[in-house]
Design an enzyme around this catalytic site. Structure first.
Site, PDB file in Angstrom:
ATOM      1  N   THR A   1      -7.831  -9.753 -41.427  1.00 19.61           N
ATOM      2  CA  THR A   1      -9.167  -9.409 -41.940  1.00 19.61           C
ATOM      3  C   THR A   1      -9.791  -8.324 -41.089  1.00 19.61           C
ATOM      4  OG1 THR A   1      -9.599 -11.592 -42.807  1.00 19.61           O
ATOM      5  CG2 THR A   1     -11.527 -10.289 -42.213  1.00 19.61           C
TER       6      THR A   1
ATOM      7  N   ARG B   1      -9.861 -20.001 -53.698  1.00 22.68           N
ATOM      8  CA  ARG B   1      -9.965 -20.366 -52.285  1.00 22.68           C
ATOM      9  C   ARG B   1     -10.816 -19.333 -51.523  1.00 22.68           C
ATOM     10  NH1 ARG B   1      -8.680 -17.639 -47.311  1.00 22.68           N
ATOM     11  NH2 ARG B   1      -8.140 -19.172 -45.725  1.00 22.68           N
TER      12      ARG B   1
ATOM     13  N   ASP C   1     -13.096 -17.919 -44.194  1.00 24.49           N
ATOM     14  CA  ASP C   1     -14.311 -17.768 -43.388  1.00 24.49           C
ATOM     15  C   ASP C   1     -15.010 -16.424 -43.600  1.00 24.49           C
ATOM     16  OD1 ASP C   1     -11.858 -16.741 -42.174  1.00 24.49           O
ATOM     17  OD2 ASP C   1     -13.171 -16.051 -40.567  1.00 24.49           O
TER      18      ASP C   1
ATOM     19  N   THR D   1     -11.117 -13.357 -37.244  1.00 21.96           N
ATOM     20  CA  THR D   1      -9.950 -13.156 -38.100  1.00 21.96           C
ATOM     21  C   THR D   1      -8.949 -14.258 -37.770  1.00 21.96           C
ATOM     22  OG1 THR D   1      -8.129 -11.649 -38.624  1.00 21.96           O
ATOM     23  CG2 THR D   1      -9.109 -11.397 -36.465  1.00 21.96           C
ATOM     24  N   GLY D   2      -8.232 -14.713 -38.778  1.00 24.77           N
ATOM     25  CA  GLY D   2      -7.292 -15.803 -38.543  1.00 24.77           C
ATOM     26  C   GLY D   2      -7.315 -16.764 -39.711  1.00 24.77           C
TER      27      GLY D   2
HETATM   28  C1  SD4 Z   1      -9.221 -16.037 -44.403  1.00 26.24           C
HETATM   29  N1  SD4 Z   1      -9.760 -15.267 -42.184  1.00 26.24           N
HETATM   30  O1  SD4 Z   1      -9.359 -15.782 -45.590  1.00 26.24           O
HETATM   31  C2  SD4 Z   1      -9.213 -14.897 -43.451  1.00 26.24           C
HETATM   32  C3  SD4 Z   1      -7.790 -14.501 -43.405  1.00 26.24           C
HETATM   33  C4  SD4 Z   1      -7.486 -13.402 -42.597  1.00 26.24           C
HETATM   34  O2  SD4 Z   1      -7.566 -12.431 -40.587  1.00 26.24           O
HETATM   35  O3  SD4 Z   1      -6.828 -12.575 -43.055  1.00 26.24           O
HETATM   36  N2  SD4 Z   1      -7.926 -13.384 -41.387  1.00 26.24           N
HETATM   37  O4  SD4 Z   1      -9.028 -17.160 -43.955  1.00 26.24           O
END
Ligand code: SD4
Length: 291
Positions: free
Chosen positions: A150, A178, A181, A201-202
């Protein structure tokens, strides 16, 4: 003092342009929104905007958010399909008194009513990835892919105003509908010009359990440096989830206070982020797990 910090190296091009704009006295809202839009437009980034990877149904559902640290106004979209630049829709929503967070068909209808561009966001390249993944998982059933990138960008302008913006296609092979965050205030982003801002991010399912971005800003307000706040929030959440839930996903954050001091923390092997401030020349950092 101006400053800008972003998750992942993919933000470099956008941050470079926005750092120049901030140094020249341009407003922070434009700087962060334009920098995120640059990442969204680039078709080879598989986790943001145009070219993002689809849900298990093959649709590209995009999430984005914007928050103004002066007024605390925010706007966010979730599961937005086939609209160019979700971040610009989120920014426009931040100027509305109500309906700050719109998802799905309602978000798309509102975006179209405001003149945002209808655009097919699924690229051939993303479709090929999707088909390959479907073949690979045919026997095992589809499951979310744990890769993540992200883009989250925090800016500070010469007047002391701060903003944050995020954009993502979420987890590859996620269920239709879905949300992670990234469009959720306090989890994927938070910004208060009186203190600072944070973005994450995560794995959204885990980042949301700690209200991660709000918690970092709260700790900075209580006197922690950005680095102390980032480290303590990421590693306390990791420890808590390991002991209470038995597992934890990827957690990475960046933050900046209103003096242009910044921090970053991750529980993965290597996490890249991009920073430029009036004191710190534009740099791509690669930070490693410290815990
Ligand atoms: C999520 N945090 O949709 C985002 C995913 C992502 O780097 O790509 N985070 O859960």
């Amino acid at each position: 003092m101006w400053g800008i910090i972003a998750t992942w190296r993919m933000a470099l091009e956008g941050v470079t342009e926005s750092a120049t704009a901030l140094a020249a006295g341009k407003p922070v809202s434009t700087a962060v929104v334009d920098a995120v839009a640059t990442v969204e437009d680039f078709p080879f980034y598989k986790s943001v905007g145009y070219g993002g990877l689809p849900t298990e149904n093959g649709d590209v559902e995009l999430d984005a958010a914007y928050m103004d640290g002066d007024t605390l106004a925010f706007g966010a979209v979730g599961n937005l399909v086939d609209i160019a630049n979700p971040i610009r829709v989120a920014h426009a929503l931040s100027r509305q008194r109500y309906n700050s967070l719109l998802v799905g068909q309602g978000a798309r209808e509102w975006a179209l009513s405001q003149g945002f561009t209808d655009k097919t966001m699924l690229t051939d390249r993303a479709l090929q990835h999707y088909r390959k993944r479907c073949r690979e998982t045919l026997d095992k059933g589809l499951s979310p892919y744990n890769g993540h990138d992200t883009v989250g960008i925090i800016g500070l302008d010469n007047h002391g105003s701060m903003s944050v913006a995020t954009s993502t296609s979420g987890l590859f092979m996620k269920k239709r509908g879905r949300l992670g965050d990234s469009p959720i205030i306090g989890s994927g982003f938070y910004c208060d010009s009186e203190t600072g801002a944070a973005t994450a991010t995560g794995v959204g399912e885990d980042l949301m359990k700690g209200c991660t971005s709000y918690e970092i800003v709260r700790r900075m307000a209580q006197g922690m440096t950005p680095q102390q706040a980032a480290d303590s929030v990421v590693f306390e959440l990791e420890d808590k989830l390991m002991s209470r839930f038995g597992r934890v996903g990827d957690l990475s954050v960046v933050c900046m206070n209103n003096k242009g001091e910044f921090g970053a923390a991750t529980n993965i092997k290597t996490f890249s982020f991009v920073v430029a401030t009036a004191r710190q020349p534009l740099t791509v950092f690669r930070t490693e797990r410290q815990h």
